[in-house]
Each structure stands twice: as structure tokens, then as C-alpha cells.
Design an enzyme around this catalytic site. Sequence first.
Site, PDB file in Angstrom:
ATOM      1  N   TYR A  69       1.217  30.810 -30.320  1.00  0.00           N
ATOM      2  CA  TYR A  69       1.272  30.783 -28.863  1.00  0.00           C
ATOM      3  C   TYR A  69      -0.062  31.225 -28.275  1.00  0.00           C
ATOM      4  O   TYR A  69      -0.426  32.409 -28.311  1.00  0.00           O
ATOM      5  CB  TYR A  69       2.388  31.685 -28.342  1.00  0.00           C
ATOM      6  CG  TYR A  69       3.771  31.322 -28.848  1.00  0.00           C
ATOM      7  CD1 TYR A  69       4.059  30.048 -29.328  1.00  0.00           C
ATOM      8  CD2 TYR A  69       4.797  32.264 -28.842  1.00  0.00           C
ATOM      9  CE1 TYR A  69       5.331  29.732 -29.790  1.00  0.00           C
ATOM     10  CE2 TYR A  69       6.071  31.946 -29.292  1.00  0.00           C
ATOM     11  CZ  TYR A  69       6.324  30.670 -29.767  1.00  0.00           C
ATOM     12  OH  TYR A  69       7.587  30.356 -30.221  1.00  0.00           O
ATOM     13  N   ASP A  78      10.530  37.725 -28.824  1.00  0.00           N
ATOM     14  CA  ASP A  78      10.020  36.867 -29.888  1.00  0.00           C
ATOM     15  C   ASP A  78       8.637  36.340 -29.527  1.00  0.00           C
ATOM     16  O   ASP A  78       8.376  35.980 -28.374  1.00  0.00           O
ATOM     17  CB  ASP A  78      10.957  35.675 -30.109  1.00  0.00           C
ATOM     18  CG  ASP A  78      10.349  34.679 -31.091  1.00  0.00           C
ATOM     19  OD1 ASP A  78      10.329  34.985 -32.296  1.00  0.00           O
ATOM     20  OD2 ASP A  78       9.883  33.607 -30.638  1.00  0.00           O
ATOM     21  N   LYS A  99       6.146  35.114 -36.289  1.00  0.00           N
ATOM     22  CA  LYS A  99       6.283  33.982 -37.195  1.00  0.00           C
ATOM     23  C   LYS A  99       5.099  33.881 -38.148  1.00  0.00           C
ATOM     24  O   LYS A  99       4.022  34.414 -37.889  1.00  0.00           O
ATOM     25  CB  LYS A  99       6.441  32.691 -36.384  1.00  0.00           C
ATOM     26  CG  LYS A  99       7.606  32.786 -35.370  1.00  0.00           C
ATOM     27  CD  LYS A  99       7.823  31.515 -34.620  1.00  0.00           C
ATOM     28  CE  LYS A  99       8.932  31.685 -33.593  1.00  0.00           C
ATOM     29  NZ  LYS A  99       8.473  32.464 -32.426  1.00  0.00           N
TER      30      LYS A  99
END
Length: 354
Positions: free
Chosen positions: A73, A68, A99
Site C-alpha cells: 500500500y 490491517d 502481509k
Amino acid sequence: MTATNGSKVRQRRRIGRGIGHRIGRDSLEVTGLSLGTAPLGGLYRDLSDEEAQATVAAAWDAGVRYFDTAPHYGNTKAEHRLGDALRRYPRGEYVLSTKVGRRFVPRTTPFEDKEGWQNPLPFEAIYDYTHDGILRSFEDSQQRLGIVEIDILLVHDIGRVTHGENHPHYWRQLTEGGGFRALDDLRSAGAIKAVGLGVNEGAVILDAMAEFDIDCALLAGRYTLLEQTTLDDLLPACVQRGVSILLGGAFNSGILARGVEGDLKFNYGEAPREVIERVARLEAVCRDYGVPLAAAALQFPYAHPAVATVLTGARSVDELRENAASFEQPIPAGLWSALREKGLLDSRAPAPED
């Protein structure tokens, strides 16, 4: 990956292929232990490209087949690094999620380290949960990863705790602004296999389930050895609706990894005294049974029928191997009973021995 009886999954608690949980409507299955990639984005400490590559390789060698990531990030750094690492492996042998909800543009303001990112890339986020914003974010992630086939797409960091007074505005972008419709269109077209949320708060998952047919939710830190309040509402609802929980934050940002002598981070900040004291009590019981606290922390949430996988972050090959060993370490059944007797574990919480 082939389906496997749930009770056998619990008994074997192995990481590798063929023993995971099915996600969504497709034949998509994740391994019991999976890799979250916030550390690849430089969370709290920067990694070299070589360290990042080696960590992903170590996860693969340990049997991990679900990875993931998120544009957030490291301000897109983790997606670049994970894609570089995964492209060497056969695409049909792993599950990948990222995401949506933030678009990244070149930074125009001085960088402020408010969330712990060390040496992030020179971009900044614009929250955008609209139909077009989600489609654009998805396409941007495909390019950064260098991988077209993204299996799971998660709406990142939506919720009242995250957005405060701005939450109604962003929620309307998902509902009236077509954000949920964009996810449904991508799923219906086969561009992705499953959709859901990636959040730190449980209530918004229930809100989403009332609005839209999600397959899964990545929930960080809300069902751990330290916190089980989601047993009241969210987890039973997920079991009833067939929504899989991808459980992140099993170490509550670090304090459950090495206990009170280790990293005293809790929910992305410094751990308060009452949390430190509770962790010390958990450690004492684990010590009586010869079990590392990290092993209990990783294995406990996986016992719940709603939890499909436990995501862990790792900053190095050594950390990855420690997490893998902790996930598979045998634990005496009496440990869970002792934790319940001392009021350290909700009596309703399933344990691996169950």
C-alpha cells in the site's frame, strides 16, 4: 478480548471490544468492523500525514480494534503511517495484521501508476514467497511499523488471476521453497498468532487449505451484495475447517458505498454497465426500506458464520464515521427478503435477520 456468543454478535452488530470473533489458535479476537489501510497508502487520492493520523484516531474512537495493512500500500507508505498512529495506543488493546510476498527495494525505474497509488514512496516491489523472502519481509514490516508484535501475517496477492502464467512459479516458492514453512515457524515460535492469505480470488484459498493449516484469509470483493459465488465452495469449506474470513472489499472498490451517483469503481476499475444496472436495482430496494446502500453492503457479509470481520478503508474522518454508522444502523428484516425475492441476493446467503 473476551469471547461472545455468535448469535448475540449478530443481534447487536456493535463495533467495539468484547463482541468479535476468535481468529486462529490463540485468544485473538477481532472487532466486527475493522480498518483497512490502502487509503493511507494513497489509493486513488493522496492523504496528508495529518489526515491519515486523524482517520486512524477516528477508527479508534469508534471502537475499531483491528487494523490491517501491507507493504504494497503506497509502496510501504501505509505501514509507516499506521505504525505512527498506533504507537500511541496500548499494544494489548488492538489486533494488527500485515502481509508478505513482496520485498521492496529502492526504485530504479520510472514510476508508472498502474494500480492507483498517488504519491507513493520511492520503492518498487520484488515478488518473493520463499522461506527467506517471507522472513525478511516480516522483519522489514516490523521496522516500518515500529511495532514488533504483529498478530496476523497474510500471504499477499498469490493466485492465478494475479500472476497468470507465473502463478506455478510463485506457488512453488510457497510449497517447495519453504514459504508456508516460514509462516508455520513464526506461528510456532509465537512471533505471530495467526497466518493466512490476503487475496482477491477465492480459489487460491482452497488451494492453500489443501497444502497448509491456515487460520484465516482476507478475501476482498468476492462475497458482497454484488457477488456471492463463494457460497458454492469456499465459505462452506471455511466453516468446516474453522478458517476465518476477514472480509474486505464490501463496497466492491466503491460502487456499493454511494451507489450509481457515487464512485463507479468496481474491482479496482471502471464498473461495467451490467454492474451499474444491478447496483441501481439494489439501491431501489434499499430506498423502499429507508436503508442506505452502504449500510446493507457492510452488514450483509458479516451475517455469514465464516466472516469474522468486515474491513473498510477510509480516506477521512468523515468517511470513517459514515462507515461506522452504517455498520450499526438498524435494518428492517424485510429488506433481505425483498432482495431475495427480486433475485438480487442468493437464497443460500445468511442475512442479519437470520
